[in-house]
Design an enzyme around this catalytic site. Structure first.
Site, PDB file in Angstrom:
ATOM      1  N   CYS A 223       0.874  -1.177   0.000  1.00 30.82           N
ATOM      2  CA  CYS A 223       0.000   0.000   0.000  1.00 30.82           C
ATOM      3  C   CYS A 223       0.908   1.223   0.000  1.00 30.82           C
ATOM      4  O   CYS A 223       1.788   1.351  -0.851  1.00 30.82           O
ATOM      5  CB  CYS A 223      -0.977  -0.042   1.172  1.00 30.82           C
ATOM      6  SG  CYS A 223      -0.203  -0.147   2.807  1.00 30.82           S
ATOM      7  N   GLN A 224       0.727   2.129   0.954  1.00 30.56           N
ATOM      8  CA  GLN A 224       1.614   3.280   1.070  1.00 30.56           C
ATOM      9  C   GLN A 224       2.774   3.009   2.023  1.00 30.56           C
ATOM     10  O   GLN A 224       3.914   3.369   1.753  1.00 30.56           O
ATOM     11  CB  GLN A 224       0.829   4.513   1.547  1.00 30.56           C
ATOM     12  CG  GLN A 224       1.627   5.808   1.627  1.00 30.56           C
ATOM     13  CD  GLN A 224       1.993   6.372   0.268  1.00 30.56           C
ATOM     14  OE1 GLN A 224       1.376   6.038  -0.740  1.00 30.56           O
ATOM     15  NE2 GLN A 224       3.011   7.224   0.223  1.00 30.56           N
ATOM     16  N   THR A 225       2.449   2.344   3.156  1.00 34.39           N
ATOM     17  CA  THR A 225       3.477   2.079   4.169  1.00 34.39           C
ATOM     18  C   THR A 225       3.361   0.661   4.746  1.00 34.39           C
ATOM     19  O   THR A 225       3.831   0.407   5.849  1.00 34.39           O
ATOM     20  CB  THR A 225       3.369   3.086   5.331  1.00 34.39           C
ATOM     21  OG1 THR A 225       2.078   2.945   5.957  1.00 34.39           O
ATOM     22  CG2 THR A 225       3.568   4.518   4.857  1.00 34.39           C
ATOM     23  N   HIS A 226       2.718  -0.236   4.030  1.00 35.08           N
ATOM     24  CA  HIS A 226       2.461  -1.602   4.494  1.00 35.08           C
ATOM     25  C   HIS A 226       1.717  -1.622   5.830  1.00 35.08           C
ATOM     26  O   HIS A 226       2.059  -2.362   6.742  1.00 35.08           O
ATOM     27  CB  HIS A 226       3.732  -2.430   4.588  1.00 35.08           C
ATOM     28  CG  HIS A 226       3.475  -3.888   4.864  1.00 35.08           C
ATOM     29  ND1 HIS A 226       2.403  -4.572   4.322  1.00 35.08           N
ATOM     30  CD2 HIS A 226       4.135  -4.799   5.632  1.00 35.08           C
ATOM     31  CE1 HIS A 226       2.420  -5.819   4.758  1.00 35.08           C
ATOM     32  NE2 HIS A 226       3.460  -5.986   5.546  1.00 35.08           N
ATOM     33  N   HIS A 227       0.674  -0.794   5.902  1.00 34.86           N
ATOM     34  CA  HIS A 227      -0.302  -0.878   6.984  1.00 34.86           C
ATOM     35  C   HIS A 227      -1.575  -1.499   6.430  1.00 34.86           C
ATOM     36  O   HIS A 227      -1.987  -2.581   6.849  1.00 34.86           O
ATOM     37  CB  HIS A 227      -0.569   0.514   7.575  1.00 34.86           C
ATOM     38  CG  HIS A 227      -1.847   0.617   8.338  1.00 34.86           C
ATOM     39  ND1 HIS A 227      -2.571   1.780   8.431  1.00 34.86           N
ATOM     40  CD2 HIS A 227      -2.554  -0.303   9.034  1.00 34.86           C
ATOM     41  CE1 HIS A 227      -3.659   1.575   9.143  1.00 34.86           C
ATOM     42  NE2 HIS A 227      -3.678   0.321   9.520  1.00 34.86           N
ATOM     43  N   ARG A 228      -2.176  -0.846   5.437  1.00 35.20           N
ATOM     44  CA  ARG A 228      -3.371  -1.399   4.816  1.00 35.20           C
ATOM     45  C   ARG A 228      -3.079  -2.767   4.192  1.00 35.20           C
ATOM     46  O   ARG A 228      -3.906  -3.686   4.262  1.00 35.20           O
ATOM     47  CB  ARG A 228      -3.908  -0.426   3.757  1.00 35.20           C
ATOM     48  CG  ARG A 228      -4.505   0.840   4.343  1.00 35.20           C
ATOM     49  CD  ARG A 228      -4.832   1.870   3.276  1.00 35.20           C
ATOM     50  NE  ARG A 228      -3.641   2.540   2.756  1.00 35.20           N
ATOM     51  CZ  ARG A 228      -3.670   3.485   1.815  1.00 35.20           C
ATOM     52  NH1 ARG A 228      -4.825   3.846   1.274  1.00 35.20           N
ATOM     53  NH2 ARG A 228      -2.551   4.059   1.410  1.00 35.20           N
ATOM     54  N   SER A 229      -1.914  -2.900   3.598  1.00 36.95           N
ATOM     55  CA  SER A 229      -1.567  -4.186   2.983  1.00 36.95           C
ATOM     56  C   SER A 229      -1.205  -5.236   4.021  1.00 36.95           C
ATOM     57  O   SER A 229      -0.978  -6.400   3.672  1.00 36.95           O
ATOM     58  CB  SER A 229      -0.435  -4.017   1.967  1.00 36.95           C
ATOM     59  OG  SER A 229       0.726  -3.457   2.554  1.00 36.95           O
TER      60      SER A 229
END
Length: 264
Positions: A223-229
């Site tokens: 994602c943007q910072t591997h939080h959502r992903s």
């Protein structure tokens, strides 16, 4: 006290895990906000500030913490090789999924995600607690493995491989403003069932399959910072995808480099 069975799946329902909350080797990790934790959490749960699961430094804040920080973090949780983790948050699985990725990163084998997290627990009318478990003050001895992660150079080397799917979990607007070439878009919350307290959709395999995100492929999600992903990584893990990786540098890194191709 009942021991957590070896055959419990990665994703467990609230009533499925309830009988084992007092198991001596169970470590329950709460990744909600500090206020939400103080208001009430699963009995025995230890709070972990979600931001501590990230390195937090630009240009790639989503990288894993340094080994020393990870040793401190897991030491505070009481980590040991026979521990069984139960992980949850209150947002549908982003932070919890990222913690599952950290467990894979340190090579730990026994872990569970509470399907739907705190909303599902509350929907079942199950008890909360405001008691704080005893603190641990030590460092855990850890080693890291590369298997759960892909870095920028690895992705560049495999960009057009036929067996690769890059899964972009950001919003549609973010995706269309620029994405990794060949990336497939499936926004993270599309995998959650809002009618079932943010549990994983029962038709998730079919939805992903229609996009070519299948178990026979190497799937790299970001994602943007591997939080959502964190959640999309968890989804693929729950479907037993054998070659799932996260790209922790994510778009924050890819989109800021001069040597990375971008499509829009």
């Amino acid at each position: 006290m009942l021991a957590v069975p070896d055959d419990l799946p990665l994703v467990v329902e609230p009533l499925q895990i309830l009988p084992y909350l007092q198991a001596p080797n169970l470590i329950v990790v709460d990744l909600c906000s500090a206020l939400r934790y103080q208001q009430g959490h699963l009995p025995g749960a230890r709070w972990l500030d979600p931001k501590r699961t990230q390195r937090g430094t630009p240009p790639a804040p989503g990288l894993a913490p340094e080994l020393l920080q990870l040793s401190q973090l897991f030491g505070e949780l009481g980590h040991h090789q026979d521990a069984v983790y139960l992980v949850y948050d209150d947002e549908g699985g982003g932070w919890a999924g990222r913690f599952i990725w950290l467990l894979d990163l340190i090579g730990h084998k026994r872990m569970h995600y509470l399907n739907g997290g705190l909303p599902a627990w509350l929907d079942e009318g199950l008890p909360l607690s405001q008691e704080l478990p005893a603190a641990h003050v030590r460092r855990a001895a850890l080693t890291l493995c590369d298997a759960p992660s892909a870095d920028c150079n690895y992705i560049k080397s495999r960009l057009h491989a036929e067996d690769l799917v890059i899964w972009d979990a950001r919003s549609a607007a973010e995706y269309h403003s620029g994405h990794i070439p060949t990336a497939v878009h499936f926004e993270w919350t599309a995998g959650m069932d809002r009618e079932r307290s943010l549990r994983i959709r029962v038709d998730i395999s079919e939805r992903l399959g229609a996009l070519g995100i299948t178990e026979d492929k190497q799937v790299i999600t970001h994602c943007q910072t591997h939080h959502r992903s964190g959640f999309t990584y968890l989804l693929a893990r729950s479907l037993n995808f054998p070659r799932i990786k996260a790209y922790p540098g994510s778009w924050a890194e890819w989109g800021s480099r001069a040597d990375t191709p971008i499509e829009s």
